[in-house]
Motif scaffolding. Structure first.
Motif, short mmCIF file in Angstrom:
data_model
loop_
_atom_site.label_atom_id
_atom_site.label_comp_id
_atom_site.label_asym_id
_atom_site.label_seq_id
_atom_site.Cartn_x
_atom_site.Cartn_y
_atom_site.Cartn_z
N PHE A 156 48.09 80.29 52.61
CA PHE A 156 46.67 79.94 52.69
C PHE A 156 46.12 79.46 51.35
O PHE A 156 44.93 79.62 51.08
CB PHE A 156 45.88 81.15 53.18
N THR A 157 46.97 78.86 50.52
CA THR A 157 46.49 78.38 49.22
C THR A 157 45.98 76.95 49.27
O THR A 157 45.35 76.47 48.34
CB THR A 157 47.62 78.48 48.16
N GLY A 158 46.27 76.19 50.32
CA GLY A 158 45.80 74.82 50.45
C GLY A 158 44.66 74.72 51.43
O GLY A 158 43.79 75.59 51.51
N GLY A 159 44.67 73.65 52.22
CA GLY A 159 43.61 73.45 53.20
C GLY A 159 43.77 74.28 54.45
O GLY A 159 42.84 74.37 55.26
N LEU A 160 44.94 74.90 54.62
CA LEU A 160 45.17 75.75 55.79
C LEU A 160 44.57 77.13 55.55
O LEU A 160 44.89 77.79 54.55
CB LEU A 160 46.67 75.86 56.06
N LYS A 161 43.71 77.57 56.45
CA LYS A 161 43.03 78.86 56.33
C LYS A 161 43.12 79.61 57.66
O LYS A 161 43.33 78.99 58.71
CB LYS A 161 41.54 78.66 55.98
N PRO A 162 42.94 80.93 57.65
CA PRO A 162 42.90 81.65 58.92
C PRO A 162 41.84 81.12 59.88
O PRO A 162 42.02 81.14 61.09
CB PRO A 162 42.61 83.09 58.49
N THR A 163 40.75 80.61 59.32
CA THR A 163 39.64 80.14 60.14
C THR A 163 39.93 78.81 60.85
O THR A 163 39.30 78.50 61.87
CB THR A 163 38.38 79.98 59.29
N ASN A 164 40.85 78.00 60.30
CA ASN A 164 41.17 76.73 60.97
C ASN A 164 42.62 76.66 61.44
O ASN A 164 43.09 75.62 61.88
CB ASN A 164 40.86 75.53 60.05
#
Length: 326
Positions: free
Chosen positions: A234-242
């Motif tokens: 989750f260090t880039g644009g990938l997040k738990p929310t998306n």
């Protein structure tokens, strides 16, 4: 259920020793220990074990072993593969909530980039193997269920055919799937041991081995596989929310592995999809099955940064699907 195997016992002890670090050690959660054969192997390695057993038949022997030790073993009645059921009202044992389980184990949540707080050992139920892998995958990307507590490590037996899927390479017919991409992006995957099916008790009345049939991939063994969540997930644009959008994007692309990626992007009304592929140095004629897992992650992050997703029907459909699941 597992039958005694000295080689596997040595493998388990070695993998525990290899992963040991100075300081507090992660809690070991064993799922469905049964008669306790693997439990004793884990205890002999000198680690603290929490045994989660759903069959009342095995509980007395496990509890007797628990009472003979000085706090090294804790036995809990419950079913790991029925954690956090999607039901309303009271959850009835052996189903249980992960919050209750981790509280009983005495494990607190840690930041995602911290060390592994819990190591889980178990065998995936063969009848629900694929569904369980998908359920764990959604929990991983959304940081829900067991992954609310950090980068929980799975050491699980899965069928050889599913192991081949998880570790497939681009272009491999049939094996390279959405499940492949998503697990390889989300976790480091290590093969610890391969054990013939004959080492496991089956429930066939005729005494035969209950080996799930596989027409396209080898399935002669159960594979002990370690799945360790990536620290940088989750260090880039990938997040738990998306993350659900990322999962649906990969599934859409690989629903037709031979389809051209430009055609898929155009079907989402992304008029400048070709330009985006050039920026990512992806050939314009690339098929969905040609992209490496990290290519899919980079494509998703580029789409997120360009805000192109929010202007397509695909984005709205994903949000509706998520609402329906919830």
């Amino acid at each position: 259920r597992f039958i005694a195997c000295p080689q596997l016992a040595r493998t388990v002890q070695r993998c525990l020793q290899d992963g040991a670090r100075p300081g507090p050690q992660p809690v070991l959660l064993e799922c469905a220990p049964g008669p306790g054969i693997l439990t004793r192997t884990l205890l002999n390695a000198g680690v603290r074990v929490v045994a989660l057993e759903s069959n009342p038949v095995f509980l007395p022997n496990l509890q007797s072993l628990e009472n003979s030790l000085d706090g090294q073993l804790k036995v809990i009645y419950g079913d790991f593969f029925r954690l956090d059921p999607l039901v309303t009202g009271t959850v009835k044992l052996p189903a249980m909530c992960s919050d209750e389980l981790f509280k009983t184990m005495g494990v607190a949540a840690v930041p995602w980039r911290a060390d592994v707080p819990v190591k889980i050992f178990g065998i995936l139920p063969q009848k629900k193997e694929r569904n369980t892998l998908w359920r764990l995958l959604f929990a991983l990307y959304e940081c829900s269920s067991i992954y609310r507590y950090g980068r929980v490590e799975l050491n699980i037996f899965i069928s050889e055919k599913e192991y081949k899927v998880l570790t497939a390479k681009p272009g491999e017919a049939r094996a390279y799937q959405a499940l492949t991409v998503l697990w390889q992006v989300g976790c480091e995957i290590q093969l610890l041991h391969m054990e013939p099916w004959s080492s496991f008790v089956t429930n066939l009345k005729n005494g035969g081995l209950a080996i799930p049939k596989s027409m396209w991939l080898p399935n002669d063994h159960l594979c002990l596989v370690r799945l360790t969540p990536q620290q940088n997930l989750f260090t880039g644009g990938l997040k738990p929310t998306n993350s659900a959008i990322f999962i649906f994007m990969v599934k859409q692309c690989l629903a037709k592995p031979k389809s051209r990626l430009t055609d898929r992007l155009n079907s989402w009304s992304l008029d400048n999809g070709g330009k985006l592929l050039r920026q990512l140095e992806i050939p314009k004629n690339a098929e969905a099955r040609d992209l490496y897992p990290e290519d899919y992650r980079h494509l998703f992050e580029a789409l997120q940064n360009s805000r192109m997703f929010t202007e397509t029907w695909f984005y709205d459909e994903v949000l509706e699907s998520i609402r329906n699941i919830n």
